[in-house]
Design a protein around this motif. Structure first.
Motif, PDB file in Angstrom:
ATOM      1  N   TRP A 182       1.020  -1.224  -0.045  1.00  0.00           N
ATOM      2  CA  TRP A 182       0.013   0.061  -0.164  1.00  0.00           C
ATOM      3  C   TRP A 182       0.737   1.331  -0.048  1.00  0.00           C
ATOM      4  CZ3 TRP A 182      -0.444   4.322   3.312  1.00  0.00           C
ATOM      5  CH2 TRP A 182      -1.441   5.099   3.056  1.00  0.00           C
ATOM      6  N   ARG A 183       1.803   1.085   0.853  1.00  0.00           N
ATOM      7  CA  ARG A 183       2.904   2.505   0.991  1.00  0.00           C
ATOM      8  C   ARG A 183       3.575   2.637  -0.433  1.00  0.00           C
ATOM      9  NH1 ARG A 183       8.437   2.745   1.901  1.00  0.00           N
ATOM     10  NH2 ARG A 183       8.954   4.382   3.172  1.00  0.00           N
ATOM     11  N   GLU A 184       3.969   1.757  -1.155  1.00  0.00           N
ATOM     12  CA  GLU A 184       4.722   1.898  -2.348  1.00  0.00           C
ATOM     13  C   GLU A 184       3.558   2.709  -3.131  1.00  0.00           C
ATOM     14  OE1 GLU A 184       7.769   1.874  -2.618  1.00  0.00           O
ATOM     15  OE2 GLU A 184       7.666   1.097  -0.437  1.00  0.00           O
ATOM     16  N   LYS A 185       2.478   1.969  -3.243  1.00  0.00           N
ATOM     17  CA  LYS A 185       1.194   2.574  -4.247  1.00  0.00           C
ATOM     18  C   LYS A 185       0.868   4.152  -4.037  1.00  0.00           C
ATOM     19  CE  LYS A 185      -0.332  -1.721  -5.737  1.00  0.00           C
ATOM     20  NZ  LYS A 185      -1.300  -2.803  -5.750  1.00  0.00           N
ATOM     21  N   PHE A 186       0.724   4.304  -2.654  1.00  0.00           N
ATOM     22  CA  PHE A 186       0.396   5.323  -2.245  1.00  0.00           C
ATOM     23  C   PHE A 186       1.740   6.656  -2.505  1.00  0.00           C
ATOM     24  CE2 PHE A 186       0.084   8.890   1.320  1.00  0.00           C
ATOM     25  CZ  PHE A 186      -1.109   9.244   0.839  1.00  0.00           C
ATOM     26  N   ILE A 187       2.686   6.165  -2.356  1.00  0.00           N
ATOM     27  CA  ILE A 187       3.835   7.059  -2.632  1.00  0.00           C
ATOM     28  C   ILE A 187       3.779   7.669  -4.227  1.00  0.00           C
ATOM     29  CG2 ILE A 187       6.542   7.431  -2.775  1.00  0.00           C
ATOM     30  CD1 ILE A 187       6.728   5.560  -0.113  1.00  0.00           C
ATOM     31  N   SER A 188       3.636   6.577  -4.899  1.00  0.00           N
ATOM     32  CA  SER A 188       3.610   7.038  -6.240  1.00  0.00           C
ATOM     33  C   SER A 188       2.651   7.589  -6.768  1.00  0.00           C
ATOM     34  CB  SER A 188       3.903   5.516  -7.241  1.00  0.00           C
ATOM     35  OG  SER A 188       2.645   4.716  -6.766  1.00  0.00           O
ATOM     36  N   HIS A 189       1.300   7.368  -6.033  1.00  0.00           N
ATOM     37  CA  HIS A 189       0.142   8.050  -6.417  1.00  0.00           C
ATOM     38  C   HIS A 189       0.284   9.557  -5.807  1.00  0.00           C
ATOM     39  CE1 HIS A 189      -4.254   9.351  -6.153  1.00  0.00           C
ATOM     40  NE2 HIS A 189      -4.203   9.728  -5.248  1.00  0.00           N
ATOM     41  N   MET A 190       0.796   9.804  -4.833  1.00  0.00           N
ATOM     42  CA  MET A 190       1.202  11.242  -4.451  1.00  0.00           C
ATOM     43  C   MET A 190       2.196  11.681  -5.069  1.00  0.00           C
ATOM     44  SD  MET A 190      -0.894  11.783  -1.854  1.00  0.00           S
ATOM     45  CE  MET A 190      -0.291  13.175  -1.212  1.00  0.00           C
ATOM     46  N   THR A 191       3.266  11.335  -5.339  1.00  0.00           N
ATOM     47  CA  THR A 191       4.350  12.055  -6.114  1.00  0.00           C
ATOM     48  C   THR A 191       4.128  12.256  -7.570  1.00  0.00           C
ATOM     49  OG1 THR A 191       5.342   9.823  -6.551  1.00  0.00           O
ATOM     50  CG2 THR A 191       6.325  11.290  -5.047  1.00  0.00           C
ATOM     51  N   SER A 192       2.877  11.336  -8.146  1.00  0.00           N
ATOM     52  CA  SER A 192       2.740  11.250  -9.591  1.00  0.00           C
ATOM     53  C   SER A 192       1.522  12.475  -9.955  1.00  0.00           C
ATOM     54  CB  SER A 192       2.446  10.170 -10.497  1.00  0.00           C
ATOM     55  OG  SER A 192       1.401   9.502  -9.861  1.00  0.00           O
ATOM     56  N   GLY A 193       0.584  12.538  -8.983  1.00  0.00           N
ATOM     57  CA  GLY A 193      -0.460  13.323  -9.283  1.00  0.00           C
ATOM     58  C   GLY A 193      -0.746  14.419  -8.014  1.00  0.00           C
ATOM     59  N   HIS A 194      -0.199  14.479  -7.282  1.00  0.00           N
ATOM     60  CA  HIS A 194      -0.387  15.559  -6.226  1.00  0.00           C
ATOM     61  C   HIS A 194       0.749  16.520  -5.850  1.00  0.00           C
ATOM     62  CE1 HIS A 194      -4.413  14.288  -5.819  1.00  0.00           C
ATOM     63  NE2 HIS A 194      -3.828  13.021  -5.655  1.00  0.00           N
ATOM     64  N   GLY A 195       1.803  16.651  -6.869  1.00  0.00           N
ATOM     65  CA  GLY A 195       2.980  17.533  -6.557  1.00  0.00           C
ATOM     66  C   GLY A 195       2.788  18.848  -5.900  1.00  0.00           C
ATOM     67  N   PRO A 196       1.866  19.518  -6.355  1.00  0.00           N
ATOM     68  CA  PRO A 196       1.543  20.758  -5.733  1.00  0.00           C
ATOM     69  C   PRO A 196       1.323  20.655  -4.311  1.00  0.00           C
ATOM     70  CG  PRO A 196       0.699  20.828  -8.073  1.00  0.00           C
ATOM     71  CD  PRO A 196       1.150  19.375  -7.716  1.00  0.00           C
ATOM     72  N   LEU A 197       0.429  19.619  -3.956  1.00  0.00           N
ATOM     73  CA  LEU A 197      -0.036  19.460  -2.823  1.00  0.00           C
ATOM     74  C   LEU A 197       1.141  19.266  -1.611  1.00  0.00           C
ATOM     75  CD1 LEU A 197      -2.069  19.056  -0.329  1.00  0.00           C
ATOM     76  CD2 LEU A 197      -2.622  16.855  -1.047  1.00  0.00           C
ATOM     77  N   LEU A 198       2.100  18.514  -2.338  1.00  0.00           N
ATOM     78  CA  LEU A 198       3.321  17.935  -1.475  1.00  0.00           C
ATOM     79  C   LEU A 198       3.993  19.352  -1.378  1.00  0.00           C
ATOM     80  CD1 LEU A 198       4.082  14.553  -3.073  1.00  0.00           C
ATOM     81  CD2 LEU A 198       3.086  14.881  -1.063  1.00  0.00           C
ATOM     82  N   GLU A 199       4.256  19.859  -2.196  1.00  0.00           N
ATOM     83  CA  GLU A 199       5.125  21.416  -2.051  1.00  0.00           C
ATOM     84  C   GLU A 199       4.365  22.176  -0.858  1.00  0.00           C
ATOM     85  OE1 GLU A 199       5.845  23.490  -5.567  1.00  0.00           O
ATOM     86  OE2 GLU A 199       6.766  21.574  -6.377  1.00  0.00           O
ATOM     87  N   LYS A 200       3.127  22.280  -0.946  1.00  0.00           N
ATOM     88  CA  LYS A 200       2.437  23.211   0.105  1.00  0.00           C
ATOM     89  C   LYS A 200       2.566  22.442   1.301  1.00  0.00           C
ATOM     90  CE  LYS A 200      -1.631  23.853  -2.468  1.00  0.00           C
ATOM     91  NZ  LYS A 200      -2.993  23.996  -2.552  1.00  0.00           N
ATOM     92  N   ILE A 201       2.684  21.223   1.630  1.00  0.00           N
ATOM     93  CA  ILE A 201       2.958  20.527   2.932  1.00  0.00           C
ATOM     94  C   ILE A 201       4.385  20.949   3.261  1.00  0.00           C
ATOM     95  CG2 ILE A 201       3.155  18.290   4.014  1.00  0.00           C
ATOM     96  CD1 ILE A 201       1.138  17.275   1.981  1.00  0.00           C
ATOM     97  N   GLU A 202       5.279  20.915   2.269  1.00  0.00           N
ATOM     98  CA  GLU A 202       6.579  21.190   2.832  1.00  0.00           C
ATOM     99  C   GLU A 202       6.761  22.730   3.456  1.00  0.00           C
ATOM    100  OE1 GLU A 202       9.786  20.086   0.171  1.00  0.00           O
ATOM    101  OE2 GLU A 202       8.959  18.125  -0.504  1.00  0.00           O
ATOM    102  N   GLN A 203       5.980  23.404   2.590  1.00  0.00           N
ATOM    103  CA  GLN A 203       6.140  24.906   2.864  1.00  0.00           C
ATOM    104  C   GLN A 203       5.396  25.400   4.407  1.00  0.00           C
ATOM    105  OE1 GLN A 203       8.090  26.883   1.266  1.00  0.00           O
ATOM    106  NE2 GLN A 203       8.355  25.345  -0.262  1.00  0.00           N
ATOM    107  N   GLY A 204       4.257  24.397   4.887  1.00  0.00           N
ATOM    108  CA  GLY A 204       3.673  25.055   5.881  1.00  0.00           C
ATOM    109  C   GLY A 204       2.462  24.177   6.211  1.00  0.00           C
ATOM    110  N   TRP A 205       1.648  24.481   7.111  1.00  0.00           N
ATOM    111  CA  TRP A 205       0.433  23.437   7.447  1.00  0.00           C
ATOM    112  C   TRP A 205      -0.671  24.370   8.170  1.00  0.00           C
ATOM    113  CZ3 TRP A 205      -0.227  18.612   6.569  1.00  0.00           C
ATOM    114  CH2 TRP A 205      -1.295  17.771   7.354  1.00  0.00           C
ATOM    115  N   ASN A 206      -1.752  23.998   7.575  1.00  0.00           N
ATOM    116  CA  ASN A 206      -2.752  24.954   8.114  1.00  0.00           C
ATOM    117  C   ASN A 206      -4.161  23.975   7.648  1.00  0.00           C
ATOM    118  OD1 ASN A 206      -3.700  25.327   5.207  1.00  0.00           O
ATOM    119  ND2 ASN A 206      -2.460  27.213   5.205  1.00  0.00           N
ATOM    120  N   GLU A 207      -5.256  24.296   8.289  1.00  0.00           N
ATOM    121  CA  GLU A 207      -6.663  23.506   8.238  1.00  0.00           C
ATOM    122  C   GLU A 207      -6.970  23.410   6.846  1.00  0.00           C
ATOM    123  OE1 GLU A 207      -9.940  25.395  10.266  1.00  0.00           O
ATOM    124  OE2 GLU A 207      -8.798  25.112  11.991  1.00  0.00           O
ATOM    125  N   GLU A 208      -6.474  24.188   5.670  1.00  0.00           N
ATOM    126  CA  GLU A 208      -6.881  23.990   4.142  1.00  0.00           C
ATOM    127  C   GLU A 208      -6.136  23.099   3.799  1.00  0.00           C
ATOM    128  OE1 GLU A 208      -6.133  26.367  -0.119  1.00  0.00           O
ATOM    129  OE2 GLU A 208      -6.082  27.664   1.848  1.00  0.00           O
TER     130      GLU A 208
END
Lengths: 128, 495
Positions: free
Chosen positions: B454-480
């Motif tokens: 599951w972990r491997e598949k989830f990682i590839s799902h996140m890196t391939s389809g949600h790059g901007p979200l991952l970048e936002k997470i690296e920058q900070g954290w809020n409710e949005e």
């Protein structure tokens, strides 16, 4: 505590520094050896004493290395440069590797005025 | 260029040249052997001064006694004999350092040993230097991302921190250090890997791996292999930190790995015993603590007024049968700002990296942790602590209540989630997403043996389809951001 012949030789050598009572020091030393039954160490003590003395003379000798045979005046000038007021023994050696000039060694200090040294310094300046 | 110009240039260069008689203090070798020489004379010799033996061999004066000087020789000494003349250089040992050292493999004296030619454009730096004072430092406030989820979440390391990696042989100590170096790509960090007393083949393998992953672009390797003289092994970490200080003084951040300080202590013990210094506990000399404290104190975070650079140190210590109460391990534990303890039992159970979270600690790294990681890691630490407690208890209990079972299940799944293959560091965004998924119960419906998949598949799902979200997470954290991540995880779970 056992006493070594080297220690005995060192003590005797240091005690003999005073010229005025040398004979008295030797007499007392021999008496001490007899009293402490250390006379069997005397041959070794003498051997070490000779070594210490030879080292002291070597340390106090001004050793001069030159590339070719030099006049006495030149050697005297070098000795005068190394030690102005010393009456230390001088030994002159020939070493063609230094090309010219001289190298003198006296009391743990090397005075290097050789052509080889000057050339290596010039090389350093030119290669910067 | 004409001959006249050449002559003119030579004349200009030699205009300052003046024939001089050079005076130099010399001594005489009275004893030589086992890489150690004892000399008479040299009355004015200073501690740690470089001495020149015949044939250009360099030694360092370590013992200044009433009538003699004891020195270690840095190289082949077979041609040295009793009565040879030794010259004082008047210089304390220094090594050439510079930007050109990056991407190279050098020995403890700064000479290139990788066959790529001499290192040019360098400046000399003292190997031994007093560590920066209190007024030039500032607290650790910026993280070093190791890329290892268990470390970044539970034992965070900050820039300027000294975090010890400790464990038995073959438990993955070097792997953690190498993974951390690999993960520094694009993180504005210079890395220095100091190999002490290792096999040449091991060092070659490590360098090859760093080259393969592109890490040599920002890494220098200092090596004093098992075949080197103990004097070189003793000097290697100091040479490494001198190079690190060069970059720190330029305001850069540096990561330095000492692999390992146990061998360093052994090399120093050998030198000390040969120099006839009195042996203490485990035959180490009395100043073995100072040996490592003065090295590790040079790692620090400088304040802005003093350039703002930092040196983060990852010293490695090898224990025997997990005994961290031995002399050298306790010394280094007390010097550093925390330790990552690797357990051989965990390693053989297949939990890799084999980090014993209970025995590991980071004393200053918490304040350097990213906001998003700090937010999600708290729950993870708590869940793991409860799991450890219940795990031992559950072995004897046959009937467990629902709540306990739930906690045990979660612990097992998180343990699986924290397993990470070697040479595959993860970015912070992915780490946060994985931990958050575990926190909100996304792993609850998955079989323990399926978690890795599951972990491997989830990682590839996140890196391939949600790059901007991952970048936002690296920058900070809020409710949005939290809401967005939650939706992504829930949608993924539905699939």
């Amino acid at each position: 505590m056992p006493v070594s012949s080297v220690q005995m030789a060192r003590v005797l050598h240091d005690s003999l520094n005073d010229e005025s009572n040398k004979n008295e020091v030797v007499r007392l030393f021999l008496e001490f050896c007899e009293e402490k039954k250390l006379t069997h160490l005397l041959p070794n003590i003498v051997k070490h004493l000779e070594k210490i003395n030879a080292k002291k003379i070597a340390d106090n000798t001004i050793r001069v290395y030159v590339a070719r045979n030099q006049d006495k005046d030149v050697v005297d000038m070098i000795v005068d440069f190394v030690s102005k007021k010393s009456d230390a023994p001088i030994s002159v050696h020939k070493d063609e590797k230094i090309i010219g000039g001289f190298v003198a060694l006296y009391r743990n200090t090397v005075y290097d005025g050789s052509v080889t040294k000057q050339l290596s310094r010039a090389k350093e300046i030119l290669s910067v | 260029m004409s001959v006249d110009t050449v002559i003119q240039q030579l004349k200009t260069r030699l205009s300052d040249f003046d024939a001089q008689i050079e005076t130099q203090e010399v001594g005489t070798v009275i004893e030589v052997g086992d890489g150690i020489a004892r000399m008479s004379g040299l009355d004015k010799c200073r501690a740690s001064e470089m001495l020149e033996f015949p044939g250009g061999l360099i030694g360092i004066a370590l013992n200044l006694e009433e009538e003699t000087v004891g020195a270690v020789m840095l190289g082949e000494y077979a041609h040295i004999g009793e009565g040879d003349t030794v010259k004082r250089t008047g210089k304390v040992l220094s090594i050439p350092v510079g930007d050109a050292c990056i991407g190279r493999v050098i020995d403890a004296l700064g000479n290139a040993v990788d066959g790529k030619g001499d290192i040019k454009d360098t400046e000399d730096r003292l190997i031994e230097k007093i560590a920066p004072g209190v007024m030039t430092r500032q607290p650790v406030d910026e993280p070093v991302q190791t890329g290892i989820i268990a470390i970044d979440a539970m034992i965070p390391v900050g820039r300027g921190q000294r975090e010890l990696i400790i464990g038995d042989r073959q438990t993955g100590k070097t792997a953690i250090a190498i993974d951390t170096i690999i993960n520094q790509k694009g993180q504005n960090m210079k890395c220095i890997y100091v190999a002490i007393g290792q096999k040449e083949s091991t060092v070659a393998r490590t360098v090859a791996k760093l080259e393969e992953t592109g890490a040599m672009e920002y890494t220098a390797v200092v090596t004093a292999s098992a075949s080197s003289a103990s004097s070189m092994q003793y000097l290697a970490p100091y040479a490494g930190v001198a190079l690190a200080e060069y970059f720190m003084d330029k305001g850069e951040d540096v990561l330095i790995v000492y692999d390992d300080l146990s061998k360093h202590a052994v090399a120093y013990r050998e030198i000390s015993l040969l120099l006839r210094r009195p042996p203490g506990r485990e035959a180490y000399p009395g100043d073995v603590f100072y040996l490592h404290s003065r090295l590790l104190e040079r790692s620090c975070r400088r304040n802005k007024e003093h350039g703002g650079g930092s040196i983060t140190a990852l010293p490695i210590i090898e224990t025997q049968a997990g005994d961290i109460s031995a002399y050298i391990p306790t010394n280094v534990i007390s010097i550093t700002d925390g330790q990552i303890f690797l357990n051989s039992d965990l390693f053989y159970k297949g939990i890799r990296p084999a980090i014993d979270v209970g025995a590991s600690v980071s004393r200053v790294g918490g304040s350097a942790q990213r906001k998003s990681m700090k937010k999600v890691a708290g729950k993870l630490k708590l869940a793991m602590a409860q799991y450890r407690e219940l795990e031992a208890f559950a072995q004897f209990a046959s009937d467990l209540d629902e709540n306990t079972k739930k906690q045990l299940d979660l612990g097992q799944r998180i343990t699986e989630l924290l397993k990470q293959p070697q040479y595959s560091p993860l970015p912070v965004g992915v780490q946060v997403a994985l931990i958050y998924a575990a926190n909100i119960g996304a792993l609850d419906g998955i079989e323990v043996k399926e978690v890795q998949n599951w972990r491997e598949k989830f990682i590839s799902h996140m890196t391939s389809g949600h790059g901007p979200l991952l970048e936002k997470i690296e920058q900070g954290w809020n409710e949005e951001i939290e809401g967005e991540l939650k939706t992504v995880i829930e949608d993924y779970a539905k699939k």
